[in-house]
Scaffold this active site. Structure first.
Site, PDB file in Angstrom:
ATOM      1  N   HIS A 104     -36.472 -12.683 -16.155  1.00  0.00           N
ATOM      2  CA  HIS A 104     -36.677 -13.420 -14.900  1.00  0.00           C
ATOM      3  C   HIS A 104     -38.137 -13.388 -14.461  1.00  0.00           C
ATOM      4  CE1 HIS A 104     -32.295 -13.851 -13.929  1.00  0.00           C
ATOM      5  NE2 HIS A 104     -32.219 -12.754 -14.644  1.00  0.00           N
ATOM      6  N   ASN A 177     -26.930 -15.261 -10.263  1.00  0.00           N
ATOM      7  CA  ASN A 177     -27.399 -16.332 -11.136  1.00  0.00           C
ATOM      8  C   ASN A 177     -26.762 -17.651 -10.720  1.00  0.00           C
ATOM      9  OD1 ASN A 177     -29.063 -14.815 -12.834  1.00  0.00           O
ATOM     10  ND2 ASN A 177     -27.440 -14.403 -14.309  1.00  0.00           N
TER      11      ASN A 177
HETATM   12 FE1  HDD Z   1     -30.768  -8.551 -14.017  1.00  0.00          FE
HETATM   13  C1  HDD Z   1     -33.899  -9.080 -12.866  1.00  0.00           C
HETATM   14  C2  HDD Z   1     -29.660 -11.319 -12.282  1.00  0.00           C
HETATM   15  C3  HDD Z   1     -27.651  -8.190 -15.421  1.00  0.00           C
HETATM   16  C4  HDD Z   1     -31.745  -5.664 -15.426  1.00  0.00           C
HETATM   17  N1  HDD Z   1     -31.623  -9.938 -12.828  1.00  0.00           N
HETATM   18  C5  HDD Z   1     -32.929  -9.971 -12.459  1.00  0.00           C
HETATM   19  C6  HDD Z   1     -33.159 -11.074 -11.571  1.00  0.00           C
HETATM   20  C7  HDD Z   1     -31.959 -11.704 -11.405  1.00  0.00           C
HETATM   21  C8  HDD Z   1     -30.990 -10.979 -12.196  1.00  0.00           C
HETATM   22  C9  HDD Z   1     -31.687 -12.928 -10.556  1.00  0.00           C
HETATM   23  C10 HDD Z   1     -34.500 -11.457 -10.971  1.00  0.00           C
HETATM   24  C11 HDD Z   1     -34.673 -10.880  -9.598  1.00  0.00           C
HETATM   25  C12 HDD Z   1     -35.987 -11.359  -9.030  1.00  0.00           C
HETATM   26  O1  HDD Z   1     -36.095 -12.550  -8.731  1.00  0.00           O
HETATM   27  O2  HDD Z   1     -36.892 -10.536  -8.940  1.00  0.00           O
HETATM   28  N2  HDD Z   1     -29.023  -9.601 -13.937  1.00  0.00           N
HETATM   29  C13 HDD Z   1     -28.753 -10.632 -13.090  1.00  0.00           C
HETATM   30  C14 HDD Z   1     -27.345 -10.943 -13.158  1.00  0.00           C
HETATM   31  C15 HDD Z   1     -26.788 -10.076 -14.044  1.00  0.00           C
HETATM   32  C16 HDD Z   1     -27.850  -9.214 -14.525  1.00  0.00           C
HETATM   33  C17 HDD Z   1     -26.660 -12.027 -12.356  1.00  0.00           C
HETATM   34  C18 HDD Z   1     -25.377  -9.943 -14.471  1.00  0.00           C
HETATM   35  C19 HDD Z   1     -24.360 -10.234 -13.750  1.00  0.00           C
HETATM   36  N3  HDD Z   1     -29.869  -7.204 -15.228  1.00  0.00           N
HETATM   37  C20 HDD Z   1     -28.570  -7.209 -15.660  1.00  0.00           C
HETATM   38  C21 HDD Z   1     -28.283  -5.988 -16.395  1.00  0.00           C
HETATM   39  C22 HDD Z   1     -29.449  -5.251 -16.388  1.00  0.00           C
HETATM   40  C23 HDD Z   1     -30.429  -6.040 -15.656  1.00  0.00           C
HETATM   41  C24 HDD Z   1     -26.959  -5.643 -17.019  1.00  0.00           C
HETATM   42  C25 HDD Z   1     -29.743  -3.918 -16.986  1.00  0.00           C
HETATM   43  C26 HDD Z   1     -28.876  -3.015 -17.294  1.00  0.00           C
HETATM   44  N4  HDD Z   1     -32.543  -7.592 -14.209  1.00  0.00           N
HETATM   45  C27 HDD Z   1     -32.698  -6.384 -14.790  1.00  0.00           C
HETATM   46  C28 HDD Z   1     -34.097  -5.836 -14.651  1.00  0.00           C
HETATM   47  C29 HDD Z   1     -34.780  -6.911 -13.768  1.00  0.00           C
HETATM   48  C30 HDD Z   1     -33.694  -7.954 -13.608  1.00  0.00           C
HETATM   49  C31 HDD Z   1     -34.765  -5.500 -15.931  1.00  0.00           C
HETATM   50  C32 HDD Z   1     -36.114  -7.458 -14.248  1.00  0.00           C
HETATM   51  C33 HDD Z   1     -37.023  -7.445 -13.049  1.00  0.00           C
HETATM   52  C34 HDD Z   1     -36.268  -6.798 -12.001  1.00  0.00           C
HETATM   53  O3  HDD Z   1     -35.052  -6.407 -12.479  1.00  0.00           O
HETATM   54  O4  HDD Z   1     -36.644  -6.603 -10.868  1.00  0.00           O
HETATM   55  O5  HDD Z   1     -34.079  -4.592 -14.034  1.00  0.00           O
END
Ligand code: HDD
Length: 719
Positions: A104, A177
């Site tokens: 993202h 999402n």
């Molecule tokens: Fe995630 C970012 C949505 C599963 C780990 N995720 C991130 C963002 C969104 C989502 C919208 C961007 C937020 C922003 O604008 O800063 N992610 C989801 C959805 C998931 C999902 C809807 C499943 C239902 N994500 C998911 C899992 C993991 C992560 C299973 C890790 C175990 N996601 C992350 C992250 C991020 C992220 C690596 C990257 C930057 C941040 O968090 O702030 O931690």
């Protein structure tokens, strides 16, 4: 404290004299000091009457006399290490970037407000749902998933829809999402999923694309991805605008009311402008014509006062109902059909203010699914549980400090106080000695600090059947998680014929970019479990023999199709929020142009005037300036097009590829083309045939900006 004011200053070399501190060569205006540059670099200086905050300073408040030249030993000599002004400026610049989000990374944000439109105290004690009309500020960040921060806005990808509610009981982050399900069931697989979809490890490409070996290799080996694959290959993954897509909390959460009763809940965002998507060919062309297509669209709409809005809906159900379903509601690869549990609208989100600074707000905003408020709770969804760790962890690595919550965009707007202290970049200055608890400093007349509050404080929901199961420690998934295909089939069969052909074609396109033959084959063998006709279409589209059907861990069940899952079945007949490109040239009828423009604006749309040249053109009835030049304003940037041209002008334009392409693309992307009779020559050249969407100007209002999907089979072969 240093004043950080970077407003541009007005020029007056005289001030430098007044200050008398520019060098070298005091006495001459600084721009004359620029030896070796022909005097062309000139200093932009403040008039002597300027207020102190108007002067440029370094980060420690020292006024800067010369912002053009570094300090050198003589006119042609080396630069001196003592030049603290230069060193600080370059030092800070060198550290301007922070690590981009691992997923993202590319996103666009805006401020807004959330208002409760229906009180639901019987379901939740969350403060924002207690009274109709209650509101709180929000910040929303939309994003793509796979590409880097500088990638384009329109790849085929999932869109992030992250909302931070600054409530009076703390921040609630709903990090969702635009697709209601996810690729995987367990957080354990997230790094593998992300590695597979990102640029391939050895070659560093493709950027922001899932159409490559490693992604489809992973998908083919992980049948739980199949449901989300249907969505990702559908038109949902190429939205027309961030303002025109749905959002979902994805997981099943919990509502808890004041009596401590809990219900399951799923969150939905429904765009007031309706759903709208692009055609794949259009998305690819927009990536070149305007890589910032979605970011610009959002920013411009808000700047113009056309505030995008979404209704917040909830699907609420209890454990008994959940236990009767053929799927597990704790499995993030499953949805709850709206036909089974209707979506009840309880609030409205309106985005009404652009960010002042992209980095400070959109880049530094840190969403945490663990940010919830009393009245809302987690469930045992194993994907959600993993996320509760991941986001807190990632913020420390991105923002560099455990004090990231103090950055204004992340700080709650209600009071917060505790005994956490110090750490890098501490900006708060707590007073007193009470940095531990319990303490009895109050007895000595000192401030003893805050205390826990069992009544209104957050307390975890405990009467939870899932949590009362035997406490064996197991690395295992619940039984129904093994059904990977029923809902994938449900999604596919709920689409219109046109949407089904888009899905089949998208899979053919992606697999045609996969060089590993066994991966293509394995994907198709899985598709046979989703829908036999889909598998046949994809195999035929790749000129492959239909492979043997893959064994299913659990036989799929038939689910009744759900119209709510289709974009086309829910299309709105509206011009609101839509943009119409109007082509004109010298000699066009100004009154007809003005009338068309105001009719579009009256219907809530916007008109964008396109001409071969942007300067004032002589028209019949006056002169007119275009908003954009034809070569830079291809029709892919508009929802519908119209043209008012004299026959001679149209004839002339038949030799211009940009003009012919303008109509050819609008036609190919199934858009409405409203035209005057004078345009005919160029329509003929572009191969535009008459149909429901190719209409005279005066019929435009009746047809609007909807797409004419019935045209598509005449234009391209779809799988
Ligand atoms: Fe995630 C970012 C949505 C599963 C780990 N995720 C991130 C963002 C969104 C989502 C919208 C961007 C937020 C922003 O604008 O800063 N992610 C989801 C959805 C998931 C999902 C809807 C499943 C239902 N994500 C998911 C899992 C993991 C992560 C299973 C890790 C175990 N996601 C992350 C992250 C991020 C992220 C690596 C990257 C930057 C941040 O968090 O702030 O931690």
């Amino acid at each position: 404290m240093a004043t950080r004011d970077t407003r541009p200053s007005s020029a007056s070399p005289a001030v430098a004299h007044a200050l008398g501190d520019h060098q070298p060569g005091a006495g001459k205006p600084p721009h004359e000091d620029n030896a070796g540059n022909g005097g062309e670099t000139h200093q932009d200086l403040k008039p002597s009457a300027a207020a102190p905050q108007d002067y440029l300073t370094d980060n420690f408040g020292h006024r800067i006399a010369d912002n053009q030249n570094s300090l050198r030993a003589g006119e042609r000599g080396p630069t001196l290490l003592e030049d603290f002004v230069l060193r600080e400026k370059i030092f800070h610049f060198d550290h301007e970037r922070i690590p981009e989000r691992i997923v993202h990374a590319r996103g666009s944000g805006a401020h807004g407000v959330f208002e409760c439109t229906k009180a639901i105290p019987e379901l939740t004690k969350a403060s924002i749902f207690q009274k109709k009309g209650e509101s709180c500020p929000v910040f929303v960040r939309f994003s793509t998933v796979a590409g880097g921060a500088g990638s384009v806005d329109t790849p085929r990808d999932v869109r992030g829809f992250a909302v931070k509610f600054y409530t009076d009981t703390g921040n609630w982050d709903l990090v969702g999402n635009n697709i209601p399900v996810f690729f995987i069931q367990d957080a354990m697989k997230f790094p593998d999923l992300v590695h597979s979809v990102k640029m391939e490890a050895d070659r560093g490409y493709p950027q922001a694309a899932s159409a490559h070996d490693t992604f489809w290799d992973f998908v083919s080996l992980m049948p739980e991805t199949m449901h989300m694959i249907m969505w990702a290959m559908s038109d949902r993954a190429i939205p027309r605008s961030l303002r025109m897509m749905q959002g979902f909390g994805v997981h099943t959460f919990r509502f808890v009311n004041a009596s401590g009763e809990g219900k399951f809940v799923k969150f939905h965002w429904k765009p007031v402008l309706g759903m709208e998507s692009l055609v794949w060919d259009e998305a690819v062309k927009i990536a070149g014509a305007d890589p910032d297509f979605h970011r610009r669209d959002l920013f411009e709409a808000i700047a113009a006062g056309d505030f995008p809005a979404w209704d917040l809906g909830v699907q609420v159900f209890d454990e008994e109902w959940a236990a009767r379903q053929p799927y597990d509601v704790l499995d993030a690869t499953k949805l709850v059909p709206e036909e089974d549990i209707p979506v009840e609208i309880v609030g409205r989100l309106t985005l009404n203010r652009n960010v002042d600074n992209f980095f400070a707000e959109t880049e530094q905003v840190a969403f945490l699914p663990s940010n919830i408020i009393p009245g809302i709770d987690f469930t045992n969804d194993p994907l959600l549980q993993g996320r509760l760790f991941s986001y807190l962890d990632t913020q420390k690595s991105r923002l560099g400090t455990a004090n990231f919550h103090q950055i204004p965009i992340n700080a709650p707007k209600c009071p917060f106080h505790n005994f956490q202290r110090d750490g890098m970049m501490q900006t708060l200055v707590p007073t007193g000695r009470a940095n531990y608890e319990p303490n009895s400093l109050a007895e000595a007349g000192e401030d003893s600090g805050p205390r826990a509050e069992p009544e209104s404080g957050f307390s975890t929901f405990t009467e939870n059947a899932e949590r009362n199961e035997p406490e064996n420690k197991l690395r295992i998934r619940a039984e129904l998680f093994a059904d990977h295909y029923s809902q994938a089939g449900l999604f596919y069969r709920s689409q219109t014929e046109s949407e089904q052909s888009h899905i089949a074609s998208a899979i053919v396109f992606e697999l045609s970019k996969v060089a590993l033959a066994h991966v293509r084959e394995r994907v198709i063998s899985r598709l046979r479990n989703v829908d036999e006709t889909l598998a046949e279409r994809v195999a035929a589209g790749l000129a492959l023999k239909l492979p043997k059907k893959a064994a299913a861990a659990r036989e799929p069940v038939e689910m009744a199709p759900s119209d709510a899952l289709s974009i086309q079945k829910n299309a709105l007949e509206t011009l609101e929020g839509r943009k119409v490109g109007i082509l004109f040239d010298e000699g066009s009828d100004k009154k007809a142009l003005d009338d068309l423009k105001s009719a579009i604006e009256k219907s809530g749309g916007s008109a964008f005037l396109v001409a071969p040249k942007v300067g004032a053109l002589k028209l019949k009835g006056g002169t007119l300036e275009a908003d954009g030049q034809l070569a830079g304003s291809p029709s892919v940037l508009f929802d519908a097009v119209a043209s008012i041209l004299m026959p001679e002008a149209a004839e002339k334009l038949t030799t211009q590829a940009a003009a012919v392409q303008w109509f050819m693309d609008a036609y190919g992307h199934c858009k409405t083309i409203a035209h005057c009779p004078g345009t005919q020559a160029i329509l003929d050249k572009a191969g535009v045939e008459k149909d429901d969407g190719v209409v005279p100007i005066d019929e435009f209002a009746g047809v609007g900006a909807r797409r004419h999907w019935a045209r598509e089979p005449r234009i391209r072969d779809l799988a």
